[in-house]
Design a protein around this motif. Structure first.
Motif, short mmCIF file in Angstrom:
data_model
loop_
_atom_site.label_atom_id
_atom_site.label_comp_id
_atom_site.label_asym_id
_atom_site.label_seq_id
_atom_site.Cartn_x
_atom_site.Cartn_y
_atom_site.Cartn_z
N ALA A 38 0.84 -1.22 0.00
CA ALA A 38 0.00 0.00 0.00
C ALA A 38 0.86 1.25 0.00
O ALA A 38 0.55 2.25 -0.67
CB ALA A 38 -0.92 -0.01 1.22
N ALA A 39 1.96 1.23 0.75
CA ALA A 39 2.85 2.39 0.80
C ALA A 39 3.47 2.66 -0.57
O ALA A 39 3.58 3.81 -1.01
CB ALA A 39 3.95 2.16 1.84
N LEU A 40 3.87 1.60 -1.27
CA LEU A 40 4.42 1.78 -2.62
C LEU A 40 3.37 2.35 -3.55
O LEU A 40 3.66 3.26 -4.36
CB LEU A 40 4.94 0.44 -3.16
CG LEU A 40 6.24 -0.11 -2.59
CD1 LEU A 40 6.66 -1.37 -3.34
CD2 LEU A 40 7.36 0.92 -2.66
N ALA A 41 2.14 1.83 -3.44
CA ALA A 41 1.07 2.32 -4.31
C ALA A 41 0.77 3.79 -4.05
O ALA A 41 0.37 4.53 -4.96
CB ALA A 41 -0.19 1.47 -4.10
N ALA A 42 1.00 4.22 -2.82
CA ALA A 42 0.74 5.63 -2.47
C ALA A 42 1.92 6.52 -2.85
O ALA A 42 1.86 7.74 -2.62
CB ALA A 42 0.46 5.73 -0.97
N GLY A 43 2.98 5.97 -3.37
CA GLY A 43 4.09 6.78 -3.85
C GLY A 43 5.25 6.90 -2.89
O GLY A 43 6.20 7.64 -3.15
N ARG A 44 5.22 6.18 -1.77
CA ARG A 44 6.33 6.28 -0.82
C ARG A 44 7.49 5.41 -1.28
O ARG A 44 7.29 4.29 -1.77
CB ARG A 44 5.86 5.84 0.57
CG ARG A 44 6.98 5.84 1.59
CD ARG A 44 6.53 5.37 2.97
NE ARG A 44 7.67 5.13 3.85
CZ ARG A 44 7.58 4.63 5.07
NH1 ARG A 44 6.38 4.33 5.57
NH2 ARG A 44 8.67 4.43 5.80
N GLU A 45 8.70 5.90 -1.11
CA GLU A 45 9.88 5.10 -1.37
C GLU A 45 10.27 4.36 -0.09
O GLU A 45 10.57 4.99 0.92
CB GLU A 45 11.06 5.97 -1.83
CG GLU A 45 11.13 6.18 -3.32
CD GLU A 45 12.50 6.70 -3.75
OE1 GLU A 45 13.05 6.18 -4.73
OE2 GLU A 45 12.98 7.65 -3.09
N LEU A 46 10.20 3.05 -0.14
CA LEU A 46 10.60 2.22 1.01
C LEU A 46 12.05 1.82 0.85
O LEU A 46 12.50 1.43 -0.24
CB LEU A 46 9.73 0.98 1.10
CG LEU A 46 8.22 1.19 1.31
CD1 LEU A 46 7.51 -0.16 1.40
CD2 LEU A 46 7.97 2.01 2.57
N VAL A 47 12.79 1.89 1.94
CA VAL A 47 14.21 1.55 1.92
C VAL A 47 14.48 0.48 2.96
O VAL A 47 14.18 0.68 4.15
CB VAL A 47 15.09 2.79 2.18
CG1 VAL A 47 16.57 2.42 2.07
CG2 VAL A 47 14.74 3.90 1.23
N SER A 48 15.00 -0.64 2.54
CA SER A 48 15.25 -1.75 3.46
C SER A 48 16.32 -1.37 4.47
O SER A 48 17.33 -0.75 4.14
CB SER A 48 15.69 -2.99 2.68
OG SER A 48 15.96 -4.06 3.57
N ALA A 49 16.09 -1.77 5.72
CA ALA A 49 17.06 -1.52 6.78
C ALA A 49 17.90 -2.75 7.08
O ALA A 49 18.78 -2.69 7.95
CB ALA A 49 16.33 -1.07 8.05
N THR A 50 17.65 -3.85 6.38
CA THR A 50 18.35 -5.10 6.71
C THR A 50 18.46 -5.98 5.47
O THR A 50 17.87 -5.70 4.42
CB THR A 50 17.60 -5.84 7.83
OG1 THR A 50 18.37 -6.97 8.25
CG2 THR A 50 16.24 -6.32 7.35
N PHE A 51 19.21 -7.06 5.60
CA PHE A 51 19.24 -8.09 4.57
C PHE A 51 17.99 -8.95 4.70
O PHE A 51 17.59 -9.33 5.81
CB PHE A 51 20.47 -9.00 4.75
CG PHE A 51 21.78 -8.34 4.44
CD1 PHE A 51 22.21 -8.20 3.13
CD2 PHE A 51 22.59 -7.89 5.46
CE1 PHE A 51 23.43 -7.59 2.84
CE2 PHE A 51 23.81 -7.29 5.20
CZ PHE A 51 24.24 -7.13 3.88
N VAL A 52 17.39 -9.29 3.58
CA VAL A 52 16.27 -10.23 3.54
C VAL A 52 16.67 -11.36 2.59
O VAL A 52 16.82 -11.15 1.39
CB VAL A 52 14.97 -9.56 3.06
CG1 VAL A 52 13.85 -10.59 2.96
CG2 VAL A 52 14.58 -8.43 4.02
#
Length: 910
Positions: free
Chosen positions: A833-847
């Motif tokens: 939902a955050a991506l769809a709203a235009g927010r840039e998400l930045v990972s804080a860890t290895f997945v």
């Protein structure tokens, strides 16, 4: 490598008439077994039986088949076959049966064969190849004289194999795994005078003599070069008459010594024993063994030393019982008294590492007792300074990612070609690497690119062409260093087809190539053709040649000895071929080694590395040849089975390597014959390791994780390396036997029959569900995500004007995540939902999902919709760095803005 599929069958046993032999060693073993069976039946057959004539003919056929093969061996060898022919023709059927059984055991590596009626020699026995045209009388005399030179206290014994041509010598070196030395004599022909049609089919083109010449010296050089390319571990000697003094100055360094035929036999004999003895030495193991026998008084650390803390304990009886006292007698904290320090070796440990360097073709070798994870970190810290740019395969082992964080490198992740249908990646194309280097050249920061890190071979068996990769990279960046993670590829040094694709062999090849005047001429011609300023498209599509006067060969390889050779768990090695090592890297390497190496290393692991090196040096060729053979057996057993082949399929080279990376045009190198396979391994950008067998299981309707754990491991004790949603990876190793392969096939047949029984019991609804599951597993899933990008806040190369280079400061992101206030958790739905709203998400860890085991997100990486879709489609049970009840750990928007401000201020000139 024996041709995995020759063009015609060799019939050995009436029960095997349809089998196509893909190994001369299998053919030899089965032929001896068939001969034993035929002579046994012949010995028990009534004299009046009408089947006797057929059995007599069968025995003669098998003896004829074994003739050219046994010509390559001292035991049983040609003389033994002549003895069996004589017994057969004189009708001594009982003695023929008994003698065949004795010789068959000797030929299969069982009980040693007696010599002249004497008891078998209890010492290690090897074989020596003599290449010379000698008469039968001369051969008998030579054998007798060499036996007379034996001494009771000799550490080893050997027998002689005599051939009289270039072709016979090359084929014998490929066939006879017991050879440890070759003596090239006064005269030998180019082509064999024997009927070698059967053997030539396995080694077509390999034994060609390379041209006619009348010069004895040149012919010797040519044969020596060919044998050294095939079996570099063999000691080469020259036995000649005439002016041996002049020859000694003419022959190259491949030859250990030159002897005169009249007065050099004793020295030759002693040199042969000394040469094998040098490789047999295990100096650190010997020192540790000697230490364990010495009476000591321990006023130091390690209560368990000498078993002191456990021997009398009523609560730990199982430790001594299970491990044995030698384990504790060899435990010590001492670095003197005959032992050595791993951090500053000056004695037996230093010698053990020098022997390892010789064995693996390195300039220096370092032992590591806590795995290749640590070995990788040592090399990275030794060569990479904070802010240096490193190009690395995103799908590499996690130790590389963490090592880059610790070193403060600015990371550029390289994307491998995807194999979406099987949920795995291939390898990084050289064009992708060149494209990144050209980006940095255009930005004027190519000088900051310090290292390229790649995994060779990949988990799934895709093998790089290291010489080509390094050559093309050095053409663009002559000072680039290379780290090849060969954790699963240590065995490759000991097979002539694999060897050129190892890091150390490729480094040696480049050094020799850059000295070659012909190469220099080709390089100059290419520079003229390309002109002063070739465009990037031209550079990307041209096979580039580096300037030999500017290029520096700086190559490191890390290997998990314990994974594919003999060593205790966590035993690894670092091999170095860096022509600038002592000038530019020795001190920093020492500091990095000190940083990551325990001051209390396991001497047991170090001793096992020493012994594992010895085994590889003396029998590595034979063991790896058998390993490759077992891989072929496994594939054939599944593909040829009428039931298994309906549900299971081993993926082929075209399914794992796209055609654009196979310039040889060989569609199936594993089944195309020796010459075609050798061409593919020489030319193609990527090839497939025959010892890695990826089994497609989608047609069973069972996913890979369930098949691996519930069906194979839990029920049948079959351990495998990895799985994807619809594949299983099987690996043969130097310990794999035909019985092991047979057990796996037996297990798979039992499982598949169980599936068919279940199918009979399914109702219409269950049948429909099963068909849907099979359809899901046999079609492509969500595409594998490429690396998205580092967020601008963690991109030191982002100039804000569209001129950015792609490196990321992963260290800054990694340590920013130590501040809990800078992070938040978002569920999968909230992240989407955050991506769809235009927010840039930045990972804080290895997945990192296991399988496949590569990080889909790293600290500082932008979370993409493709990554979320891929994660949502995964059915794996183990994902490191992702918590289903909490979600993804990402940086808050405030933390990103604050870090952007800090980064901007740091980049502003004062």
């Amino acid at each position: 490598m024996d041709a995995p599929a020759p063009t015609s069958a060799v019939h050995v046993d009436e029960n095997l008439d349809e089998h196509v032999y893909n190994s001369v060693h299998r053919l030899r073993a089965d032929a001896w077994s068939s001969l034993e069976e035929a002579t046994r039946r012949l010995a028990t057959l009534p004299r009046a039986s009408g089947a006797r004539a057929d059995l007599d003919a069968r025995v003669e056929e098998l003896l004829d088949l074994l003739g050219p093969i046994e010509s390559c061996w001292a035991s049983p060898g040609r003389a033994a076959l002549d003895e069996l022919r004589s017994l057969h023709r004189t009708g001594e059927r009982r003695k023929l049966m008994e003698r065949t059984e004795e010789l068959g055991r000797a030929g299969s590596g069982g009980a040693p064969e007696t010599v002249d009626g004497q008891d078998p020699d209890p010492r290690p026995v090897f074989e020596v190849l003599l290449v010379d045209e000698v008469t039968p009388d001369e051969e008998r005399s030579l054998r007798a004289r060499l036996r007379e030179l034996r001494r009771r206290d000799d550490e080893f014994a050997y027998e002689l194999v005599v051939v009289d041509s270039f072709e016979d010598a090359v084929i014998a070196s490929l066939v006879n795994v017991r050879l440890q030395a070759v003596v090239i004599g006064r005269r030998f022909a180019d082509r064999s005078r024997h009927d070698l049609r059967m053997l030539r089919r396995f080694f077509d083109g390999t034994a060609d003599d390379g041209g006619e010449t009348n010069s004895f010296g040149h012919r010797v050089q040519r044969l020596g070069a060919r044998l050294a390319a095939i079996r570099p571990e063999l000691d080469l000697y020259l036995l000649a008459d005439g002016s041996v003094e002049a020859l000694a100055g003419f022959v190259d360094r491949r030859f250990a010594r030159v002897f005169h035929t009249r007065d050099g036999l004793l020295e030759l004999h002693l040199s042969i024993l000394e040469g094998v003895g040098r490789r047999f030495r295990a100096p650190f193991f010997a020192a540790l063994e000697a230490h364990s026998r010495r009476p000591t008084g321990v006023f130091h650390a390690l209560p368990i030393s000498r078993g002191s803390s456990v021997a009398g304990s009523p609560w730990l009886p199982e430790m001594t019982r299970f491990y044995g006292m030698n384990t504790f007698l060899a435990e010590t904290s001492a670095t003197s008294g005959g032992l050595d320090s791993l951090l500053d070796p000056t004695g037996p440990l230093r010698e053990a590492q020098e022997l390892a360097a010789q064995t693996f073709g390195a300039q220096q070798t370092y032992f590591v007792t806590n795995g290749t994870s640590t070995a990788n970190k040592i090399v990275v810290q030794a060569l990479v300074r904070p802010g240096d740019i490193v190009l690395v395969d995103r799908n590499c082992h996690k130790s590389h990612h963490y090592g880059l964080v610790l070193a403060g490198a600015h990371v550029v992740y390289l994307d491998s070609y995807p194999l979406d249908a099987y949920g795995m990646y291939g390898a990084v194309p050289v064009e992708e690497i060149k494209r990144k280097l050209l980006e940095f050249r255009k930005a004027g920061t190519l000088h900051r690119v310090r290292m390229l890190m790649l995994t060779n071979c990949t988990f799934d068996g895709v093998v790089y062409h290291p010489a080509r990769v390094m050559e093309e990279c050095l053409a663009l960046h002559p000072d680039l260093a290379f780290l090849w993670d060969e954790a699963w590829f240590a065995f490759a040094r000991f097979h002539p087809v694999y060897r050129p694709r190892t890091a150390m062999a490729a480094a040696g090849t480049l050094r020799e190539r850059f000295r070659d005047p012909a190469y220099r001429a080709r390089c100059a011609e290419q520079r003229r053709e390309l002109g002063q300023e070739p465009d990037d498209d031209t550079l990307l599509t041209t096979r580039l040649l580096p300037d030999p006067d500017r290029a520096r060969v700086r190559v490191y390889a890390t290997q998990s000895t314990h994974k594919t050779l003999t060593s205790l768990r966590q035993g690894s090695m670092i091999h170095v071929h860096d022509q600038d090592f002592h000038r530019r890297a020795a001190e920093t390497f020492r500091e990095a080694y000190m940083t990551h190496t325990s001051t209390s290393p396991s001497y047991q692991i170090l001793a096992s590395l020493d012994l594992g090196r010895r085994q590889a040096a003396l029998e590595g060729f034979g063991l790896v040849r058998k390993q490759v053979e077992q891989g072929g057996l496994l594939r054939d057993a599944v593909e040829d089975h009428p039931l298994l082949s309906r549900y299971l399929h081993f993926l082929t080279t075209p399914e794992l390597i796209p055609a654009r990376y196979r310039s040889s045009g060989v569609e199936q190198p594993l089944r195309a014959g020796q010459a075609a396979m050798a061409r593919a391994w020489e030319e193609d950008e990527f090839v497939l390791d025959p010892t890695r067998a990826t089994l497609s299981i989608g047609a069973t309707g069972i996913d890979g994780d369930t098949f691996k754990h519930e069906h194979l491991m839990n029920r049948h004790g079959v351990q495998i390396n990895k799985s994807t949603r619809n594949t299983l990876l099987f690996m043969t190793n130097i310990g794999t036997t035909r019985s092991t392969v047979a057990y796996l096939i037996e297990t798979l047949v039992r499982l598949v029959r169980g599936l068919e029984d279940d199918a009979d019991a399914r109702g219409p609804r269950e049948q429909a569900a099963h068909r849907r599951r099979v359809a899901e597993l046999t079609s492509a899933s969500v595409p594998l995500p490429d690396f998205s990008a580092f967020h601008p806040a963690f991109r030191p190369g982002d100039d804000g004007r569209g001129g950015a280079t792609p490196e990321g400061d992963m260290r800054a992101a990694f340590y920013l995540a130590y501040d809990d206030a800078a992070c938040e958790y978002l569920s999968a739905g909230e992240a989407a939902a955050a991506l769809a709203a235009g927010r840039e998400l930045v990972s804080a860890t290895f997945v990192t999902p296991y399988p496949p085991g590569f990080p889909v997100l790293v600290p500082g990486q932008v979370v993409s919709a493709e990554v979320l879709a891929y994660m949502a489609a995964l059915d794996t049970r183990e994902i490191h760095g992702y918590h289903p009840d909490q979600g993804y750990r990402v940086f808050t928007e405030e933390a990103i803005r604050a870090h952007e401000g800090v980064a901007a201020r740091a980049a502003t000139p004062v």
